[in-house]
Design a protein around this motif. Structure first.
Motif, PDB file in Angstrom:
ATOM      1  N   LYS A 298       0.845  -1.198   0.000  1.00 21.33           N
ATOM      2  CA  LYS A 298       0.000   0.000   0.000  1.00 21.33           C
ATOM      3  C   LYS A 298       0.876   1.242   0.000  1.00 21.33           C
ATOM      4  O   LYS A 298       0.624   2.215   0.709  1.00 21.33           O
ATOM      5  N   HIS A 299       1.912   1.172  -0.811  1.00 24.40           N
ATOM      6  CA  HIS A 299       2.785   2.328  -1.067  1.00 24.40           C
ATOM      7  C   HIS A 299       3.295   3.003   0.197  1.00 24.40           C
ATOM      8  O   HIS A 299       3.223   4.225   0.338  1.00 24.40           O
ATOM      9  N   GLY A 300       3.756   2.217   1.124  1.00 23.06           N
ATOM     10  CA  GLY A 300       4.425   2.795   2.291  1.00 23.06           C
ATOM     11  C   GLY A 300       3.550   2.946   3.522  1.00 23.06           C
ATOM     12  O   GLY A 300       4.035   3.337   4.581  1.00 23.06           O
ATOM     13  N   ALA A 301       2.268   2.625   3.395  1.00 25.91           N
ATOM     14  CA  ALA A 301       1.393   2.756   4.566  1.00 25.91           C
ATOM     15  C   ALA A 301       1.804   1.720   5.618  1.00 25.91           C
ATOM     16  O   ALA A 301       2.217   0.614   5.282  1.00 25.91           O
ATOM     17  N   PRO A 302       1.684   2.081   6.898  1.00 26.96           N
ATOM     18  CA  PRO A 302       2.012   1.111   7.945  1.00 26.96           C
ATOM     19  C   PRO A 302       1.165  -0.148   7.807  1.00 26.96           C
ATOM     20  O   PRO A 302       0.040  -0.103   7.311  1.00 26.96           O
ATOM     21  N   PHE A 303       1.724  -1.246   8.245  1.00 30.42           N
ATOM     22  CA  PHE A 303       1.014  -2.532   8.163  1.00 30.42           C
ATOM     23  C   PHE A 303       0.933  -3.132   9.561  1.00 30.42           C
ATOM     24  O   PHE A 303       1.446  -2.555  10.523  1.00 30.42           O
ATOM     25  N   MET A 304       0.277  -4.262   9.655  1.00 21.45           N
ATOM     26  CA  MET A 304       0.166  -4.950  10.939  1.00 21.45           C
ATOM     27  C   MET A 304       1.018  -6.202  10.940  1.00 21.45           C
ATOM     28  O   MET A 304       0.968  -6.975   9.975  1.00 21.45           O
ATOM     29  N   LEU A 305       1.759  -6.394  12.007  1.00 23.77           N
ATOM     30  CA  LEU A 305       2.337  -7.721  12.238  1.00 23.77           C
ATOM     31  C   LEU A 305       1.225  -8.498  12.928  1.00 23.77           C
ATOM     32  O   LEU A 305       0.936  -8.271  14.097  1.00 23.77           O
ATOM     33  N   MET A 306       0.550  -9.356  12.187  1.00 22.01           N
ATOM     34  CA  MET A 306      -0.631 -10.034  12.725  1.00 22.01           C
ATOM     35  C   MET A 306      -0.252 -11.259  13.551  1.00 22.01           C
ATOM     36  O   MET A 306      -0.886 -11.563  14.547  1.00 22.01           O
ATOM     37  N   GLU A 307       0.764 -11.983  13.086  1.00 19.74           N
ATOM     38  CA  GLU A 307       1.166 -13.187  13.827  1.00 19.74           C
ATOM     39  C   GLU A 307       2.674 -13.339  13.796  1.00 19.74           C
ATOM     40  O   GLU A 307       3.322 -13.063  12.780  1.00 19.74           O
ATOM     41  N   GLN A 308       3.185 -13.820  14.908  1.00 16.12           N
ATOM     42  CA  GLN A 308       4.549 -14.350  15.009  1.00 16.12           C
ATOM     43  C   GLN A 308       4.493 -15.242  16.241  1.00 16.12           C
ATOM     44  O   GLN A 308       3.585 -15.112  17.057  1.00 16.12           O
ATOM     45  N   THR A 309       5.431 -16.147  16.368  1.00 11.98           N
ATOM     46  CA  THR A 309       5.385 -16.964  17.573  1.00 11.98           C
ATOM     47  C   THR A 309       6.169 -16.284  18.691  1.00 11.98           C
ATOM     48  O   THR A 309       7.222 -15.694  18.439  1.00 11.98           O
ATOM     49  N   PRO A 310       5.645 -16.352  19.918  1.00  6.35           N
ATOM     50  CA  PRO A 310       6.420 -15.804  21.024  1.00  6.35           C
ATOM     51  C   PRO A 310       7.693 -16.613  21.256  1.00  6.35           C
ATOM     52  O   PRO A 310       8.672 -16.085  21.756  1.00  6.35           O
ATOM     53  N   SER A 311       7.663 -17.898  20.887  1.00  4.08           N
ATOM     54  CA  SER A 311       8.828 -18.720  21.217  1.00  4.08           C
ATOM     55  C   SER A 311       9.197 -19.703  20.104  1.00  4.08           C
ATOM     56  O   SER A 311      10.285 -19.654  19.564  1.00  4.08           O
ATOM     57  N   GLN A 312       8.307 -20.602  19.749  1.00  2.00           N
ATOM     58  CA  GLN A 312       8.675 -21.590  18.738  1.00  2.00           C
ATOM     59  C   GLN A 312       7.474 -21.956  17.880  1.00  2.00           C
ATOM     60  O   GLN A 312       6.338 -21.673  18.220  1.00  2.00           O
ATOM     61  N   GLN A 313       7.762 -22.601  16.759  1.00  5.26           N
ATOM     62  CA  GLN A 313       6.696 -23.104  15.895  1.00  5.26           C
ATOM     63  C   GLN A 313       6.575 -24.610  16.092  1.00  5.26           C
ATOM     64  O   GLN A 313       7.345 -25.199  16.838  1.00  5.26           O
ATOM     65  N   ASN A 314       5.632 -25.196  15.427  1.00  7.05           N
ATOM     66  CA  ASN A 314       5.458 -26.641  15.552  1.00  7.05           C
ATOM     67  C   ASN A 314       5.655 -27.346  14.221  1.00  7.05           C
ATOM     68  O   ASN A 314       5.827 -28.553  14.165  1.00  7.05           O
ATOM     69  N   TRP A 315       5.645 -26.581  13.132  1.00 12.39           N
ATOM     70  CA  TRP A 315       5.538 -27.202  11.819  1.00 12.39           C
ATOM     71  C   TRP A 315       6.863 -27.283  11.082  1.00 12.39           C
ATOM     72  O   TRP A 315       6.922 -27.692   9.936  1.00 12.39           O
ATOM     73  N   GLN A 316       7.932 -26.908  11.767  1.00  9.10           N
ATOM     74  CA  GLN A 316       9.228 -27.078  11.126  1.00  9.10           C
ATOM     75  C   GLN A 316       9.811 -28.421  11.540  1.00  9.10           C
ATOM     76  O   GLN A 316       9.313 -29.076  12.452  1.00  9.10           O
ATOM     77  N   ALA A 317      10.891 -28.805  10.887  1.00  9.89           N
ATOM     78  CA  ALA A 317      11.526 -30.066  11.263  1.00  9.89           C
ATOM     79  C   ALA A 317      12.111 -29.956  12.666  1.00  9.89           C
ATOM     80  O   ALA A 317      11.973 -30.857  13.498  1.00  9.89           O
ATOM     81  N   TYR A 318      12.755 -28.842  12.928  1.00 11.44           N
ATOM     82  CA  TYR A 318      13.373 -28.618  14.233  1.00 11.44           C
ATOM     83  C   TYR A 318      12.885 -27.269  14.731  1.00 11.44           C
ATOM     84  O   TYR A 318      13.244 -26.239  14.168  1.00 11.44           O
ATOM     85  N   ASN A 319      12.058 -27.303  15.762  1.00  9.67           N
ATOM     86  CA  ASN A 319      11.406 -26.072  16.211  1.00  9.67           C
ATOM     87  C   ASN A 319      12.153 -25.457  17.388  1.00  9.67           C
ATOM     88  O   ASN A 319      11.745 -25.587  18.537  1.00  9.67           O
ATOM     89  N   SER A 320      13.250 -24.802  17.041  1.00  4.75           N
ATOM     90  CA  SER A 320      14.073 -24.243  18.109  1.00  4.75           C
ATOM     91  C   SER A 320      13.373 -23.044  18.743  1.00  4.75           C
ATOM     92  O   SER A 320      12.521 -22.397  18.123  1.00  4.75           O
ATOM     93  N   LEU A 321      13.752 -22.788  19.969  1.00  7.22           N
ATOM     94  CA  LEU A 321      13.170 -21.664  20.710  1.00  7.22           C
ATOM     95  C   LEU A 321      13.780 -20.363  20.237  1.00  7.22           C
ATOM     96  O   LEU A 321      14.950 -20.318  19.867  1.00  7.22           O
TER      97      LEU A 321
END
Ligand code: GLA
Ligand code: ZN
Length: 676
Positions: A298-321
């Motif tokens: 949107k040509h430079g308009a701020p966006f939202m970080l909607m999701e990130q994990t606080p610590s680890q994911q589950n769907w990778q091969a090795y879910n490091s913290l």
């Protein structure tokens, strides 16, 4: 500005109270307050909880959740719950289920599992969105709408096939036009009736998921599927907008996600939001590129970080913290690159199914005495303290990198010249050179205006859409610096080659002719030998992947190939054109070349790093009301010395003054504001 109701960096994330007994909800509210969490995304996968059968809607539990949230100062990013269809719907109306690439009808299961052209899905999804909007339009907790979730994937069912023909009719009008656009005289594919057209998958044109015998057909199918999902989004959007014209609407995107043309999507979104899940080996520069791409939509308009994990994911091969400090660091990286929210998946960790080992603010232990919770609460406190100071701040970049989904699709589905040619990798190489030197860059689409930029880089601009060559010419004529690479200017928007020599329409601008394209095996390389090394550049660099064999048609030859039968042919050229210049990099160079070369072309235009720092330190600038804030982020595992010289700054995160040479701790962040 989306923040009028809650004028600060929103802090929170996905919350699934419908997976928990009510007794837990009060405890959730208490913990959210302890952590400084003020936004919860509710209802993402709640369709069956909201509609247990065709005619019954059960909103009471959600009433209670939203009331509780309002009473506790927690706002709702309210999801429309349509990201997974209810089992009853799949049983009664199998048209909602997708058919996969291999032609197999899916059974009920998973999520994001609906056919975008299913009449049943379209009807019930829009209806549910409308009912939610009507019911909650005046609810004090309502902050924002979150339509569906991570739209994506392709469907190959009969509904899609029929809808594809309709889509094609509106695009091409007549069959002769379509036959021409797809070059169907090749392999005797001429279509005489629209019904003869079948969708391209493993049962028809495809060799595998990526490679197709008819690029024009598959390209249109990708466009059509992206548009079909967009239609689903728009149907929900319309329902919601009618009831709540003043509440912003988003859907969560996924950065460099191939199936959807996000530039097209963003036109229909009030604010862009996205989910940031780097893999364990994703370079920070690629994460930064994705943030910049999301900002560019949107040509430079701020966006939202909607999701990130606080610590680890589950769907990778090795879910490091995420190591101590990393969640905070990456949260600020998002803000540094244009995010006005920091949100997680998930607020409370579920007990069953595949995401029970996915990190959460509230872990299975259920209390706040965990490392992860403490880090989240500390960040919550900081974000509260920042208030509205950074909201809506803008990034100013003089350098732009062109990114185009159609081009991406076309490059990677093309049969030849090399299976190793990956569009995002090539874009990332150039991006990384800028990133590692803290030079601000915008990622732009082919419709983004070019004024205001001094340098436009378009790595592998294979597809040149109508009018784009002229816009690039005008940009250079006015004094801009343009750069493109090997395998550019080859085809038009339906993947038909522009005749008369590569790089097609870009040939006059670049002042070269590319006669042949050599594909190198992975173990092979060639050399870029500088004719007269530009200042600060070495004499020789390595290159590989593809080598265009080019002739100058007026362009200055700055470097030549070092070996093979095309030794001595141009590898790097510059063409003066109007007031500006157009560069051609004929092969894929090593990082050394790009670092040195990109530095050169920036320096030539007086474009400097935001701040010069040791490696692994990322610096950006966001300015609000003319006041610039410098974000200085140390991705290293050790402290580094930062040279601030005589400028005096205040770190808004701790109110301390900084000047001269200062130590920045491992994983630490400063947000500096110049005081003199
Ligand atoms: C996506 C989804 C979430 C969750 C996370 C897990 O981003 O939107 O529902 O599955 O992945 O990483
Ligand atoms: Zn379908």
């Amino acid at each position: 500005m989306i923040h009028s109701k809650l004028p600060k960096i929103w802090y929170g994330g996905d919350y699934n109270p419908d997976q928990w007994p009510k007794e837990v909800w009060d405890e959730d509210m208490r913990l959210f307050n302890v952590a400084g969490i003020d936004v919860a995304t509710v209802g993402v996968f709640s369709w069956p909880a909201l509609q247990p059968d065709e005619i019954t809607y059960t909103f009471e539990w959600l009433d209670e959740v939203l009331d509780k949230m309002a009473a506790n100062g927690v706002y709702a990013c309210l999801a429309t719950a349509t990201a997974a269809v209810p089992a009853w719907m799949a049983k009664r109306y199998p048209d909602v289920l997708r058919v996969d690439f291999e032609g197999r009808k899916r059974k009920y299961g998973g999520r994001h599992n609906f056919c975008p052209n299913s009449p049943t899905f379209r009807l019930y999804a829009a209806r549910l969105a409308g009912k939610l909007a009507e019911r909650y339009k005046d609810h004090p907790a309502l902050l924002l709408w979150h339509i569906n979730n991570e739209y994506g994937g392709h469907c190959y069912c009969e509904y899609c096939e029929k809808a594809f023909r309709v889509w094609l009719k509106s695009r091409y009008g007549t069959l002769p036009a379509l036959n021409k656009a797809w070059n169907t005289s090749f392999w005797g594919h001429t279509f005489y009736d629209w019904d003869e057209i079948v969708l391209p998958n493993l049962l028809s044109e495809h060799i595998n998921n990526e490679k197709t015998t008819f690029q024009g057909i598959t390209l249109d199918y990708y466009r059509f599927q992206s548009d079909s999902l967009l239609e689903c989004y728009k149907a929900e959007y319309r329902e919601i907008k009618a009831a709540t014209p003043n509440i912003q609407i988003t859907t969560n995107l996924m950065g460099t996600f191939k199936p959807l043309d996000y530039f097209k999507w963003a036109e229909h979104m009030d604010i862009v939001s996205w989910d940031n899940y780097p893999r364990f080996n994703t370079p920070m520069s690629l994460v930064a590129l994705r943030h910049d791409l999301m900002r560019g939509l949107k040509h430079g308009a701020p966006f939202m970080l909607m999701e990130q994990t606080p610590s680890q994911q589950n769907w990778q091969a090795y879910n490091s913290l995420k190591r101590p400090g990393v969640m905070r660091l990456w949260s600020y990286q998002a803000v540094a690159r244009g995010a006005d929210t920091v949100m997680f998946f998930q607020l409370r960790r579920s007990i069953g199914a595949c995401e029970k080992y996915h990190g959460a603010v509230i872990e299975h232990v259920g209390h706040e005495h965990t490392r992860v919770f403490r880090e989240c609460a500390e960040l919550g406190r900081e974000l509260n303290q920042l208030g509205d100071s950074l909201l809506d701040a803008r990034t100013e970049a003089k350098v732009a990198i062109v990114f185009d989904w159609d081009n991406w699709w076309a490059i990677e589905m093309s049969s030849g010249p090399s299976i190793d040619l990956k569009y995002v990798d090539e874009v990332h190489k150039y991006y990384e050179a800028l990133y590692s030197q803290n030079i601000a860059v915008d990622l732009i689409g082919v419709d983004t205006p070019l004024d205001g930029y001094e340098i436009v880089l378009a790595p592998v601009l294979y597809m040149v859409k109508p009018g784009y060559a002229d816009r690039l010419k005008a940009f250079v004529e006015r004094g801009g610096t343009f750069l493109t690479t090997f395998f550019s200017g080859i085809v038009n928007e339906t993947d038909l080659v522009s005749l008369g020599g590569y790089p097609g329409e870009l040939r006059p601008l670049l002042g070269i002719w590319a006669e042949e394209i050599d594909a190198l095996f992975p173990h092979m390389s060639n050399q870029i030998v500088m004719n007269q090394p530009l200042e600060g550049m070495k004499e020789t660099y390595n290159c590989g992947l593809l080598c265009d064999l080019i002739h100058s048609e007026g362009a200055e030859v700055l470097a030549v190939y070092g070996s093979d039968f095309y030794q001595g042919m141009p590898a790097l050229t510059r063409n003066r054109y109007g007031q500006g210049e157009a560069w051609y990099v004929a092969s894929s160079p090593d990082a050394d070349f790009l670092n040195d070369f990109v530095w050169q072309i920036c320096a030539a235009r007086g474009i400097e790093p935001v701040l010069s720092t040791p490696a692994g330190v990322e610096v950006t600038r966001r300015a609000k009301d003319g006041i610039p804030y410098l974000f200085v982020m140390n991705h290293n595992d050790t402290a580094v010395q930062i040279e601030l010289e005589t400028t005096s700054y205040l770190n808004v995160l701790n109110d301390k003054h900084y000047t001269g040479t200062m130590a920045l701790a491992a994983k630490d962040v400063w947000i500096l504001f110049q005081v003199q």
